[in-house]
Design an enzyme around this catalytic site. Structure first.
Site, PDB file in Angstrom:
ATOM      1  N   ARG A  31     -29.734 -75.434 -21.316  1.00 10.78           N
ATOM      2  CA  ARG A  31     -29.270 -75.815 -22.657  1.00 10.78           C
ATOM      3  C   ARG A  31     -29.562 -77.282 -22.941  1.00 10.78           C
ATOM      4  O   ARG A  31     -30.015 -77.628 -24.035  1.00 10.78           O
ATOM      5  CB  ARG A  31     -27.768 -75.548 -22.776  1.00 10.78           C
ATOM      6  CG  ARG A  31     -27.431 -74.081 -22.823  1.00 10.78           C
ATOM      7  CD  ARG A  31     -25.942 -73.854 -22.893  1.00 10.78           C
ATOM      8  NE  ARG A  31     -25.634 -72.426 -22.856  1.00 10.78           N
ATOM      9  CZ  ARG A  31     -24.454 -71.942 -22.547  1.00 10.78           C
ATOM     10  NH1 ARG A  31     -23.451 -72.756 -22.248  1.00 10.78           N
ATOM     11  NH2 ARG A  31     -24.249 -70.640 -22.522  1.00 10.78           N
ATOM     12  N   ALA A  52     -33.146 -76.073  -6.764  1.00  9.45           N
ATOM     13  CA  ALA A  52     -31.995 -76.194  -5.859  1.00  9.45           C
ATOM     14  C   ALA A  52     -31.184 -74.898  -5.852  1.00  9.45           C
ATOM     15  O   ALA A  52     -30.799 -74.393  -4.790  1.00  9.45           O
ATOM     16  CB  ALA A  52     -31.127 -77.378  -6.274  1.00  9.45           C
ATOM     17  N   ASN A  55     -33.263 -72.117  -4.116  1.00  3.84           N
ATOM     18  CA  ASN A  55     -33.289 -72.298  -2.662  1.00  3.84           C
ATOM     19  C   ASN A  55     -31.957 -71.900  -2.027  1.00  3.84           C
ATOM     20  O   ASN A  55     -31.936 -71.245  -0.979  1.00  3.84           O
ATOM     21  CB  ASN A  55     -33.622 -73.750  -2.307  1.00  3.84           C
ATOM     22  CG  ASN A  55     -35.046 -74.115  -2.652  1.00  3.84           C
ATOM     23  OD1 ASN A  55     -35.868 -73.260  -2.950  1.00  3.84           O
ATOM     24  ND2 ASN A  55     -35.331 -75.409  -2.643  1.00  3.84           N
ATOM     25  N   ARG A 104     -32.291 -84.209  -1.095  1.00  8.03           N
ATOM     26  CA  ARG A 104     -31.987 -82.916  -0.493  1.00  8.03           C
ATOM     27  C   ARG A 104     -32.186 -82.910   1.012  1.00  8.03           C
ATOM     28  O   ARG A 104     -31.688 -82.014   1.690  1.00  8.03           O
ATOM     29  CB  ARG A 104     -32.850 -81.831  -1.128  1.00  8.03           C
ATOM     30  CG  ARG A 104     -34.276 -81.823  -0.645  1.00  8.03           C
ATOM     31  CD  ARG A 104     -35.171 -80.916  -1.470  1.00  8.03           C
ATOM     32  NE  ARG A 104     -36.436 -80.665  -0.841  1.00  8.03           N
ATOM     33  CZ  ARG A 104     -37.444 -81.533  -0.744  1.00  8.03           C
ATOM     34  NH1 ARG A 104     -37.291 -82.742  -1.233  1.00  8.03           N
ATOM     35  NH2 ARG A 104     -38.566 -81.201  -0.157  1.00  8.03           N
TER      36      ARG A 104
END
Length: 152
Positions: A31, A52, A55, A104
């Site tokens: 959005r 993300a 995964n 990450r």
């Protein structure tokens, strides 16, 4: 029976809620950056959030399977603690990846080690289960010839 699996069930529900949170973050990013489904490319922040979430979703079935096998065959408490740590590292992974791709890496390695740990617990529990002669008839059948010859 329930008190033998209550911790595993709690970690499972927390994991499902975490997956729902990740999915909601993708919806919010869609959005915010006006990326309509089924598109998976757009603003870099959207793409990192999307990756993300994807995964984390890919590893969730592996996590749940190992959580339950290790919890049932090894020890519920130890496994639940590992499961909570795994969920925490995946949350940190998601947050880090959504912010910057390099964010990450630390949580990714930690969550991978926790999955390997759960696999080790599951294997140890299963080995202990199957190596006890009283736990299965096939093991007793294998040991029986050795007992006849006095080797066991």
């Amino acid at each position: 029976m329930r008190d033998q699996i209550d911790l595993l069930a709690t970690v499972t529900v927390l994991g499902v809620l975490e997956q729902a949170y990740f999915a909601m973050q993708v919806i919010y990013a869609r959005r915010k950056y006006k990326v309509s489904p089924p598109e998976t490319t757009g603003h870099p922040e959207f793409e990192r959030t999307f990756r993300a979430q994807a995964n984390c979703s890919e590893y969730f079935p592996i996590f749940i399977s190992l959580l339950w096998v290790a919890g049932i065959f090894f020890h519920q408490g130890v496994t639940a603690v590992c499961g909570l740590l795994y969920l925490y590292t995946r949350l940190r992974y998601f947050q880090g990846y959504a912010g910057a791709a390099q964010g990450r890496l630390g949580p990714l390695y930690a969550s991978a080690w926790l999955l390997w740990g759960l696999l080790g617990l599951a294997l140890a529990g299963l080995l202990a289960h199957f190596l006890r002669p009283r736990s299965s008839t096939w093991m007793a059948a294998l040991v029986w010839p050795l007992q006849l010859h006095g080797a066991w």
